[in-house]
Design a protein around this motif. Structure first.
Motif, PDB file in Angstrom:
ATOM      1  N   VAL A 130       3.149   5.954  -2.841  1.00 30.89           N
ATOM      2  CA  VAL A 130       4.267   6.740  -3.367  1.00 30.89           C
ATOM      3  C   VAL A 130       4.123   6.912  -4.883  1.00 30.89           C
ATOM      4  O   VAL A 130       4.315   7.998  -5.430  1.00 30.89           O
ATOM      5  N   ARG A 131       3.752   5.831  -5.563  1.00 32.46           N
ATOM      6  CA  ARG A 131       3.588   5.903  -7.012  1.00 32.46           C
ATOM      7  C   ARG A 131       2.445   6.834  -7.384  1.00 32.46           C
ATOM      8  O   ARG A 131       2.517   7.552  -8.387  1.00 32.46           O
ATOM      9  N   ILE A 134       0.838  -1.199   0.000  1.00 29.28           N
ATOM     10  CA  ILE A 134       0.000   0.000   0.000  1.00 29.28           C
ATOM     11  C   ILE A 134       0.872   1.248   0.000  1.00 29.28           C
ATOM     12  O   ILE A 134       0.602   2.238  -0.689  1.00 29.28           O
ATOM     13  N   SER A 135       1.933   1.224   0.811  1.00 29.27           N
ATOM     14  CA  SER A 135       2.843   2.364   0.862  1.00 29.27           C
ATOM     15  C   SER A 135       3.490   2.612  -0.497  1.00 29.27           C
ATOM     16  O   SER A 135       3.619   3.751  -0.942  1.00 29.27           O
ATOM     17  N   ALA A 145       2.017  14.222  -9.075  1.00 26.50           N
ATOM     18  CA  ALA A 145       2.949  15.327  -9.267  1.00 26.50           C
ATOM     19  C   ALA A 145       3.250  15.537 -10.758  1.00 26.50           C
ATOM     20  O   ALA A 145       3.314  16.665 -11.247  1.00 26.50           O
ATOM     21  N   ALA A 146       3.424  14.412 -11.476  1.00 25.44           N
ATOM     22  CA  ALA A 146       3.665  14.528 -12.918  1.00 25.44           C
ATOM     23  C   ALA A 146       2.476  15.153 -13.622  1.00 25.44           C
ATOM     24  O   ALA A 146       2.612  16.009 -14.506  1.00 25.44           O
TER      25      ALA A 146
END
Length: 788
Positions: A60-61, A55-56, A67-68
């Motif tokens: 992050v992905r 899940i972490s 952000a992209a």
């Protein structure tokens, strides 16, 4: 007590989740299992830790993707704000302009800025599309990688876990990705880096997914009892009509096992269909032909284990190859129906276009048998042939080795015919008719990879055929007797060919029939060139030796010698017509323009040319012999110059000339009975041309003076000559153009001859003189003696 009071009470049994309940039931089957509670707790905590890490990682992905996306949106927003500002400036400059000069300048500025603005808008739109497509593909590829990783993890923890559903989920993601990539390839082919990046990540997932799916499928096949036992006691007789006792595991599948096998089968088919689409997309624009076609993976998984089991039996029958072919055919036949009834519907459901389970099953088994022949059977045959050449009893051993080779080829041809019967039994033809597809269902494909073995086969066939023909060619009655009614479609005239041509024709037909099953046009042509063509050359050489022998003994002055030559010419004519007719058949038309034929086109063109040259040469020699005899008998006639000035008291015909004509007529009449119609026409026309030239030179241009009585005598002589040839044509004068026109000149009245007018082309044309030159005409006119 306080600790006990503060602890939470245990939940009731009906409140526990069913999945948790099954898990606890599996782990704690008895009171003794409570001792492992700490191990179970550690396992659960470890699994929870893995899930939390996953899940972490996903979080992050997701942040990176967001952000992209935010960065792309900011770029797009900045560009749009720039466009909006530019449009506002354009509007302000247009509204505040004063005077014609300002308006013209404003319009010019707008015109100059519009292309740049349009290009900027298009670029921003493309950036937006690229960002959206990249995010969508990244999400789908991540789903695939998670599904594959989950499947691998599940297998490591529980090998008996059913992973068919996981495979179907991953394949579904792969299909969605392929649809998007196909769309990008069509609409945005310049995004090559995006395509290659996604393909690289997908290839890594497929490298894990396909082997895992195949391993699962093999495990299911093993649980089905595949391959079945091939013990000899369980097989009925190959040729008897009894029902085979072998049990087909595909027909005996039931319940959950059948459902699992169908799901695994469908997963592999879907995976292969996806792989086919990906290769077609990646190789789009390249001429790949039939290279994208691969054997059906699911059928390969059925063929490999049963062919391996069959080779155990094959190894016992190295000296009895007929048993090898019988067992291979029985395996193919006994399981072919299940391919149509059980497996074909699943393949159709997977949209694998152009695949037939029946063909794939037959093809797989045929390839397995061919591989065994290449590794085990043919090397022993080659060794046997090599040993026979060094044996003390060369003749007997070599004969046995050739018979063994030909028997093996006979078995292969017979096996291929039975296999083709299985394919066409359903009323369907091959899905793709080309050499590659044909080779997959023919054991004769072993010669495609080993042309040296094809050469050995052709040499054996040629040698055996020549051995049988040699005795027939040496038998004189086969040359004297004729084939009755030897009329060909190509040539409606009777060839009058000798009986030996029937034996040679039958031999050539058998060799060509041997070549028909070879599954390659090029190899078929090579086999015919190496086996059948030398037979024709050998037969032509034998005929040439017969003719030379006849010519050497009597110079063709004897009737028997001429008959021998006529028989050979007839045989050559027959085979020239036969080969020409064969070359118009579709079987031979496919072989045109192959390297093996050179630049001749037809595969037999070289032999046809040699036969024609032989026929023309010896027909010309016969004509020369007849002309030589006619010349010898007409010398006194030509030397007698007085006869053309003397007044004839009897019939206006020369006796010596009649004798020469009688000889020529006799020779031509005999030749007509022994020579075929076409070549006889060639001979008598050649004789007529020779006689025309001989008499014209001896009478008209030799300076002989001819009176009116001489003209009458000459006309009588030529009328007899024309009468002889009227038996073979309607207008014989046309074949003696010089004599006819020379006689016409001699019959012209003196009053019609003007000074030098006979050299004028118009005058010559007026009197029908077309084959004589002005010099010949002048010489004939000057030698004409008119009565006072």
């Amino acid at each position: 007590m306080e600790a006990a009071a503060q602890s939470h009470p245990l939940p009731l049994l009906q409140d526990i989740d069913p999945g948790v309940r099954r898990f606890l039931d599996a782990r704690f089957r008895s009171a003794a299992d409570l001792a492992t509670a700490s191990d179970v707790e550690a396992e659960i905590r470890g699994h929870c830790a893995e899930l939390e890490a996953s899940i972490s990682n996903l979080y992050v992905r997701l942040q990176e993707a967001a952000a992209a996306y935010s960065s792309c949106c900011e770029v797009a927003g900045s560009a749009l704000r720039g466009v909006r500002g530019g449009l506002g400036a354009l509007k302000a400059s247009g509204s505040t302009g004063a005077g014609e000069e300002v308006e013209v300048r404003t319009e010019q500025m707008q015109f100059e800025q519009l292309p740049a603005l349009a290009s900027e808008v298009a670029r921003v739109e493309m950036v937006r599309e690229y960002a959206e497509m990249a995010l969508k593909l990244d999400s789908l590829v991540g789903d695939i990688e998670d599904a594959v990783s989950s499947s691998v993890t599940g297998k490591l923890k529980s090998p008996v876990d059913n992973s068919e559903k996981t495979h179907h989920v991953a394949i579904g993601y792969l299909k969605n990705i392929e649809d998007l990539l196909a769309s990008v390839t069509t609409t945005r082919p310049q995004w090559t880096r995006l395509l290659s990046s996604v393909d690289h990540r997908v290839d890594r997932s497929l490298a894990i997914l396909r082997p895992q799916a195949i391993v699962d499928h093999r495990s299911l096949l093993s649980s089905l009892g595949w391959p079945p036992s091939l013990a000899g006691s369980k097989f009925s007789s190959i040729d008897s009509g009894k029902q085979a006792e072998i049990v087909n595991p595909l027909f005996s599948m039931r319940g959950d096992l059948k459902s699992k096998y169908s799901e695994s089968f469908l997963a592999l088919c879907n995976l292969q269909e996806l792989q086919k689409r990906r290769k077609a997309r990646q190789l789009k624009g390249h001429d790949v032909g039939n290279q994208l076609r691969q054997p059906l993976w699911v059928i390969e998984e059925l063929v490999n284990p049963i062919s391996t089991a069959a080779q155990h039996h094959f190894s016992k029958w190295a000296e009895k190859p007929e048993f090898v072919f019988a067992l291979a055919y029985k395996i193919i036949r006994d399981f072919v129906d299940s391919m149509d009834e059980i497996l074909q519907p699943i393949v159709d459901k997977a949209n694998l276009i152009g695949y037939s389970c029946r063909e794939e099953w037959i093809s797989g088994m045929v390839i397995a048998l061919s591989t065994y022949l290449v590794k085990e059977i043919f090397p022993k045959q080659i060794e046997l042939l090599q040993e026979s050449s060094s044996s003390s009893d060369v003749v007997s051993t070599a004969y046995q080795a050739r018979v063994s080779w030909l028997s093996l080829v006979d078995l292969m041809i017979s096996f291929d015919k039975r296999i083709q019967g299985l394919i066409s039994a359903t009323g369907l033809l091959l899905t793709v008719k080309d050499d590659d597809s044909w080779q997959r269902i023919s054991v004769l494909c072993v010669f495609c990879d080993r042309p040296d073995w094809l050469q050995v086969w052709a040499e054996i066939e040629r040698q055996e055929s020549l051995n049988k023909l040699q005795s027939a060619m040496d038998l004189e009655k086969n040359w004297s007797a004729r084939i009755q009614g030897t009329m060909l479609e190509y040539d409606s005239d009777d060839c009058k060919s000798p009986l030996i041509t029937s034996a040679v024709h039958q031999t050539l037909s058998l060799l060509i029939d041997r070549a028909r099953p070879i599954p390659s046009i090029t190899l078929r042509a090579e086999f015919i060139r190496m086996s059948a063509a030398p037979i024709i050359s050998e037969f032509l050489g034998y005929m040439l030796r017969r003719c030379q022998e006849a010519e050497g003994l009597t110079a063709l002055a004897d009737d028997n010698a001429v008959l021998k030559v006529s028989q050979s010419i007839n045989a050559a004519r027959y085979f020239e017509s036969t080969l020409t007719e064969w070359c118009e058949d579709v079987f031979f038309l496919e072989m045109e323009n192959l390297p093996v034929n050179g630049e001749s086109g037809c595969i037999f063109q070289q032999e046809i040319n040699h036969l024609k040259e032989f026929r023309v040469e010896w027909a010309d020699k016969i004509s020369t012999v007849i002309l030589r005899g006619f010349d010898a008998r007409s010398r006194d006639y030509l030397k007698n110059r007085r006869q053309w000035l003397e007044k004839s008291e009897g019939p206006a015909v020369s006796r010596t000339f009649i004798e020469s004509l009688d000889y020529m007529q006799g020779q031509l009449s005999k030749l007509q009975g022994g020579l075929n119609t076409v070549d006889f026409v060639t001979v008598w026309r050649s004789v007529a041309s020779g006689v025309d030239q001989l008499l014209f030179g001896g009478i008209f241009t030799s300076g002989i003076k001819i009176s009116s009585d001489g003209v009458e005598r000459l006309q009588g002589d030529l009328s007899v000559l024309f009468a002889i040839f009227s038996a073979w044509c309607l207008r014989p004068e046309g074949f003696f153009p010089r004599l006819s026109e020379g006689l016409r000149l001699l019959k012209i009245d003196e009053q019609q001859l003007k000074d030098g007018a006979f050299t004028d082309k118009n005058w010559l044309r007026e009197y029908g003189i077309r084959h004589l030159t002005a010099a010949d005409t002048e010489k004939i006119i000057k030698n004409r003696v008119y009565d006072a």
